[in-house]
Design an enzyme around this catalytic site. Structure first.
Site, mmCIF file in Angstrom:
data_model
loop_
_atom_site.group_PDB
_atom_site.id
_atom_site.type_symbol
_atom_site.label_atom_id
_atom_site.label_comp_id
_atom_site.label_asym_id
_atom_site.label_seq_id
_atom_site.Cartn_x
_atom_site.Cartn_y
_atom_site.Cartn_z
ATOM 1 N N LEU A 119 43.216 75.892 81.262
ATOM 2 C CA LEU A 119 42.040 75.317 80.613
ATOM 3 C C LEU A 119 41.984 73.803 80.804
ATOM 4 O O LEU A 119 41.421 73.085 79.983
ATOM 5 C CB LEU A 119 42.031 75.674 79.117
ATOM 6 C CG LEU A 119 41.909 77.174 78.831
ATOM 7 C CD1 LEU A 119 42.028 77.458 77.344
ATOM 8 C CD2 LEU A 119 40.582 77.724 79.374
ATOM 9 N N GLY A 120 42.596 73.341 81.898
ATOM 10 C CA GLY A 120 42.521 71.922 82.224
ATOM 11 C C GLY A 120 43.057 71.032 81.123
ATOM 12 O O GLY A 120 42.444 70.024 80.772
ATOM 13 N N TYR A 163 61.164 71.929 77.103
ATOM 14 C CA TYR A 163 60.045 71.866 76.174
ATOM 15 C C TYR A 163 60.537 71.619 74.749
ATOM 16 O O TYR A 163 61.583 72.128 74.347
ATOM 17 C CB TYR A 163 59.251 73.175 76.176
ATOM 18 C CG TYR A 163 58.499 73.473 77.445
ATOM 19 C CD1 TYR A 163 58.325 72.520 78.440
ATOM 20 C CD2 TYR A 163 57.944 74.734 77.648
ATOM 21 C CE1 TYR A 163 57.637 72.824 79.602
ATOM 22 C CE2 TYR A 163 57.254 75.035 78.804
ATOM 23 C CZ TYR A 163 57.105 74.081 79.775
ATOM 24 O OH TYR A 163 56.421 74.383 80.923
ATOM 25 N N HIS A 173 62.041 75.074 87.679
ATOM 26 C CA HIS A 173 60.891 74.318 87.169
ATOM 27 C C HIS A 173 60.280 73.397 88.219
ATOM 28 O O HIS A 173 59.055 73.255 88.296
ATOM 29 C CB HIS A 173 61.333 73.510 85.950
ATOM 30 C CG HIS A 173 60.252 73.279 84.955
ATOM 31 N ND1 HIS A 173 60.493 73.021 83.630
ATOM 32 C CD2 HIS A 173 58.916 73.262 85.066
ATOM 33 C CE1 HIS A 173 59.366 72.852 82.981
ATOM 34 N NE2 HIS A 173 58.380 72.994 83.833
#
Length: 317
Positions: A200-201, A50, A119
């Protein structure tokens, strides 16, 4: 703050965690992390990949999290991940794991990681070998608990037979309910916690995205099928109905979507991601939303499994 225990080894975390994937390395992000901790959020989720994707700099998001936690390490449960590479595909061989964990500890500025996820599964390394190496890291004290992400039922069973798996992280939300068929029953059976990412899409379920043009030109979501063309229009209709129900209940659409996830089981701990403290505060309001059996039935009618138009990832229509 409500807490939940995930796995069979007693890992207690806040009922909602915080995903840090999209946080830039700036003071606003540090403020959001500090504010989340002050509000009782304990589970912070990051990964070695990230951060500055364009510069291919592993560990930049971990460095942000580590900087924010200086002097506050005891307030947080740190989850990070290894195994996604830019050029070699998923990796899970012992040498790679040992190199990765040491790099993550260095970037975080910590001497142990609470929850360490693979991951993505490595098709070239048996899961028994991967988890066996992770079990060694538990004995060495470098990590406390083992997690998997986006693993199949077969891999989950095989991994859990080697060493208890504490958490499985996979996408799950009102418009991504594929895990309900096999994954959720399995992790419940085995006593594994479930940590939904993108609860939350990818922001769609907040009701804040009204058109494709609301996405910045460089936004990665522009390449996702669910945000494109006719798919976008169809998905927006579902979000509109969720918004109507949320308004009737006096909460935000995001709070309704998170409350629904929390109602799916005590072993479920969503990790909504955000860059701003205001959104952290809003998301935590989901913990106060009570859903009756009638509410849950209505949500099922609005957003049944398979309702989302378009695939989860680019190239999957």
């Amino acid at each position: 703050m409500q807490t939940r225990t995930i796995g069979t080894e007693g890992l207690a975390v806040s009922a909602l965690g915080l995903g840090t994937m999209m946080m830039p390395d700036n003071e606003e992000s540090v403020k959001a992390i500090h504010g989340a901790l002050d509000l009782g959020v304990t589970l912070l989720d990051t990964a070695d990949i990230y951060g500055d994707f364009g510069e291919q700099r592993f560990g930049s998001n971990e460095r942000l999290v580590g900087r924010a936690l200086k002097g506050r390490r005891d307030k947080a449960v740190i989850a990070t991940k290894f195994g996604i590479t830019h050029t070699q595909g998923p990796k899970g061989d012992p040498a790679y794991i040992k190199k990765s964990v040491d790099a993550s500890l260095y970037h975080l500025g910590m001497d142990y990681i609470d929850l360490y996820y693979q991951h993505r599964p490595d098709p070239d390394t048996p899961i028994e070998e991967t988890v066996g190496t992770l079990a060694e890291l538990v004995k060495e004290g470098k990590i406390r608990y083992i997690g998997l992400s986006e693993a199949s039922p077969e891999l989950i069973r095989r991994a859990h037979a080697v060493h208890p798996i504490t958490a499985l992280q996979t996408e799950y939300s009102l418009w991504s309910r594929e895990v309900e068929d096999e994954i959720l029953p399995l992790v419940k059976e085995l006593g594994i916690g479930f940590v939904p990412y993108s609860p939350l899409g990818r922001g769609f379920l907040t009701g804040q995205i009204k058109s494709f043009d609301d996405l910045p030109p460089d936004d990665y979501r522009r390449s996702y099928p669910r945000f494109q063309g006719e798919n976008f229009t169809r998905n927006l209709e579902v979000v509109s109905l969720i918004g109507q129900m949320a308004a009737e209940k006096g909460c935000a659409p995001s709070q309704l979507a998170l409350a629904w996830l929390l109602a799916q089981g005590e072993h479920i701990v969503p990790i909504p991601g955000t860059k701003r403290l205001e959104r952290v505060q809003e998301n935590l309001g989901a913990l106060q939303v009570v859903l009756s059996a009638g509410d849950l039935a209505r949500i099922e009618r609005i957003s049944p499994q398979g309702v989302a138009a378009g695939g989860r990832f680019p190239g999957r229509n």
